[in-house]
Design an enzyme around this catalytic site. Structure first.
Site, short mmCIF file in Angstrom:
data_model
loop_
_atom_site.label_atom_id
_atom_site.label_comp_id
_atom_site.label_asym_id
_atom_site.label_seq_id
_atom_site.Cartn_x
_atom_site.Cartn_y
_atom_site.Cartn_z
N GLY A 97 11.33 -3.01 41.51
CA GLY A 97 12.30 -3.75 41.96
C GLY A 97 12.40 -4.08 43.44
O GLY A 97 12.95 -5.05 43.74
N GLU B 234 9.95 -7.04 43.63
CA GLU B 234 10.71 -8.19 42.99
C GLU B 234 11.66 -8.67 44.04
O GLU B 234 11.83 -10.09 44.12
CB GLU B 234 11.52 -7.67 41.68
N ALA C 119 13.52 0.51 41.15
CA ALA C 119 15.02 0.53 40.98
C ALA C 119 14.82 2.08 40.84
O ALA C 119 13.98 2.89 40.74
CB ALA C 119 15.09 -0.04 39.62
N GLU D 227 6.32 -0.83 36.21
CA GLU D 227 7.13 -0.71 35.04
C GLU D 227 6.64 -0.45 33.65
O GLU D 227 7.16 0.32 33.00
CB GLU D 227 7.86 -2.09 34.94
N1 DAK Z 1 13.60 5.93 41.94
C1 DAK Z 1 14.30 7.04 42.16
N2 DAK Z 1 13.82 8.12 43.17
C2 DAK Z 1 12.52 7.90 43.59
C3 DAK Z 1 11.94 6.57 43.64
C4 DAK Z 1 12.66 5.70 42.28
N3 DAK Z 1 11.93 4.54 42.15
N4 DAK Z 1 10.77 6.55 44.02
C5 DAK Z 1 10.65 7.75 44.63
N5 DAK Z 1 11.83 8.40 44.71
C6 DAK Z 1 12.06 9.77 45.09
C7 DAK Z 1 11.19 10.93 44.39
O1 DAK Z 1 11.85 11.27 43.37
C8 DAK Z 1 11.41 12.02 45.49
O2 DAK Z 1 12.83 12.56 45.69
P1 DAK Z 1 12.86 14.14 45.33
O3 DAK Z 1 12.12 14.57 44.27
O4 DAK Z 1 12.30 14.47 46.79
O5 DAK Z 1 14.39 14.43 45.30
C9 DAK Z 1 11.29 11.18 46.96
O6 DAK Z 1 11.84 9.73 46.56
C10 DAK Z 1 10.07 10.95 47.40
O7 DAK Z 1 9.11 10.51 46.50
P2 DAK Z 1 7.67 11.43 46.09
O8 DAK Z 1 7.78 12.68 46.27
O9 DAK Z 1 7.28 11.02 44.93
O10 DAK Z 1 6.67 10.60 47.42
P3 DAK Z 1 5.28 10.52 47.37
O11 DAK Z 1 4.76 10.22 48.50
O12 DAK Z 1 4.62 11.89 46.55
O13 DAK Z 1 4.87 9.33 46.17
C11 DAK Z 1 5.57 7.30 45.13
C12 DAK Z 1 5.59 8.05 46.51
C13 DAK Z 1 6.12 5.78 45.69
C14 DAK Z 1 4.12 6.81 44.95
C15 DAK Z 1 6.16 7.85 44.24
O14 DAK Z 1 7.45 8.20 44.80
C16 DAK Z 1 6.44 7.11 42.96
O15 DAK Z 1 5.61 6.66 42.34
N6 DAK Z 1 7.80 6.34 42.70
C17 DAK Z 1 8.12 5.88 41.71
C18 DAK Z 1 7.51 4.28 41.83
C19 DAK Z 1 8.20 3.59 40.71
O16 DAK Z 1 7.70 3.75 39.50
N7 DAK Z 1 9.03 2.67 40.84
C20 DAK Z 1 9.84 2.18 39.77
C21 DAK Z 1 9.28 1.03 39.36
S1 DAK Z 1 9.65 0.18 37.92
C22 DAK Z 1 16.24 -2.87 35.11
C23 DAK Z 1 15.69 -3.72 36.08
C24 DAK Z 1 14.92 -3.38 36.81
C25 DAK Z 1 13.99 -2.12 36.63
C26 DAK Z 1 14.30 -1.21 35.65
C27 DAK Z 1 15.46 -1.56 35.10
N8 DAK Z 1 17.20 -2.99 34.36
C28 DAK Z 1 17.85 -4.14 34.38
C29 DAK Z 1 17.65 -2.01 33.35
C30 DAK Z 1 13.01 -2.06 37.76
C31 DAK Z 1 12.00 -0.92 37.38
C32 DAK Z 1 11.47 -0.57 38.53
O17 DAK Z 1 11.58 -0.71 39.70
#
Ligand code: DAK
Length: 259
Positions: free
Chosen positions: A111, A114, A66, A134
């Site tokens: 997400g 998921e 997400a 998460e």
């Molecule tokens: N959201 C927003 N932007 C994201 C992102 C994300 N999930 N994942 C990556 N990006 C963006 C980064 O911020 C970066 O943007 P800029 O800084 O260049 O503007 C760009 O994508 C490239 O990412 P990186 O520079 O970080 O790329 P790397 O190769 O260094 O790293 C990575 C890749 C996938 C390991 C890293 O980007 C990363 O850790 N990303 C986040 C992964 C993550 O934690 N995803 C979220 C999982 S939790 C809800 C329902 C569901 C959910 C939440 C709430 N509610 C009903 C309220 C679900 C939650 C999740 O999905």
């Protein structure tokens, strides 16, 4: 603004490409709204389609979760409402009457993982990585990850993945049963397409009923064996069943009409 979900139909297969490569295709509100229209509000006309493929734009990510940047300012009431909406969308994908295949071309996190789990089948590139991180944000999966992951990989591995928040690679995902197939990145969409074509050689009504019957095995509101027996009986009344049997006897390929 370019479409954040690109749609293309070829060979009667609809390919939906989540298209925010600069944000690693993170699921923002606009994308969730569009998925809702496509699957919940049934904008997709299934009558002329053999299946749906969902993939991500670029070579790096399927969907990296997400959109974390939209999380600021969330309160409990908004978060529960959004979670409910996500559940509804992903459930509509899970119950879709034609096969929905996730073609996972890179990171499938949170997400994104998921969404892939809500699809009927998952094919991954050898570069794909999976995780439910998460807990590292102080959350738990909110789009039914806690519910679907154990059905695919078992409770022990689901606990391992969700409590650690760590990523696993494509081979490990295959060995866990999280994905059905792993192929080279360059072949991903071709193989996904071939898979839909192969399935679509079978009776479409039978495919639809099989999706529902298997789902019923996991739905505590439904008597799964009863559903199967009813569906089995119903299918014997279809032209497709007669055609399938006749084609077998006549030693030819069946030509199903979904009737
Ligand atoms: N959201 C927003 N932007 C994201 C992102 C994300 N999930 N994942 C990556 N990006 C963006 C980064 O911020 C970066 O943007 P800029 O800084 O260049 O503007 C760009 O994508 C490239 O990412 P990186 O520079 O970080 O790329 P790397 O190769 O260094 O790293 C990575 C890749 C996938 C390991 C890293 O980007 C990363 O850790 N990303 C986040 C992964 C993550 O934690 N995803 C979220 C999982 S939790 C809800 C329902 C569901 C959910 C939440 C709430 N509610 C009903 C309220 C679900 C939650 C999740 O999905």
């Amino acid at each position: 603004m370019t479409d954040q979900i690109q749609q293309a139909v070829s060979n009667h297969i609809l390919t939906l490409t989540i298209n925010r490569p600069k944000a690693l295709n993170a699921l923002n509100t606009a994308i969730m709204d569009r998925l809702q229209i496509l699957f919940v509000d049934k904008e997709i006309d299934v009558t002329s389609l053999k299946g749906v493929i969902i993939t991500g734009s670029g070579e790096k990510a399927f969907i990296a979760g997400a959109d974390i940047k939209e999380f600021t300012g969330l309160d409990a009431s908004i978060a529960s409402t959004l979670s409910r909406k996500g559940h509804q969308i992903f459930r509509a994908i899970e119950c879709f009457p034609i096969p929905v295949i996730a073609a996972i071309n890179g990171f499938a996190l949170g997400g994104g993982c998921e969404l892939a789990m809500a699809c009927h089948l998952r094919i991954a590139s050898d570069t794909a990585r999976f995780g439910l991180p998460e807990v590292s944000l102080g959350l738990i999966p909110g789009y039914a990850g806690t519910q679907r992951l154990p059905t695919l990989v078992g409770k022990g591995r689901a606990l391992e993945m969700i409590l650690s928040g760590k990523m696993i690679d494509a081979r490990t995902a295959l060995s866990f049963g999280l994905v059905n197939k792993v192929v080279p990145q360059d072949d991903l969409l071709v193989k996904a397409t071939e898979w839909v074509m192969e399935i679509s050689g079978n009776g479409p009504l039978a495919i639809q009923q099989a999706i529902q019957a298997i789902d019923a095995a996991y739905d505590q509101q439904i008597d799964g064996p009863e559903f199967e027996m009813e569906a089995f009986g119903h299918l014997t009344n279809t032209q497709d069943f007669k055609e399938g049997v006749t084609a077998f006897v006549e030693k030819r390929k069946p030509s199903f009409e979904g009737k």
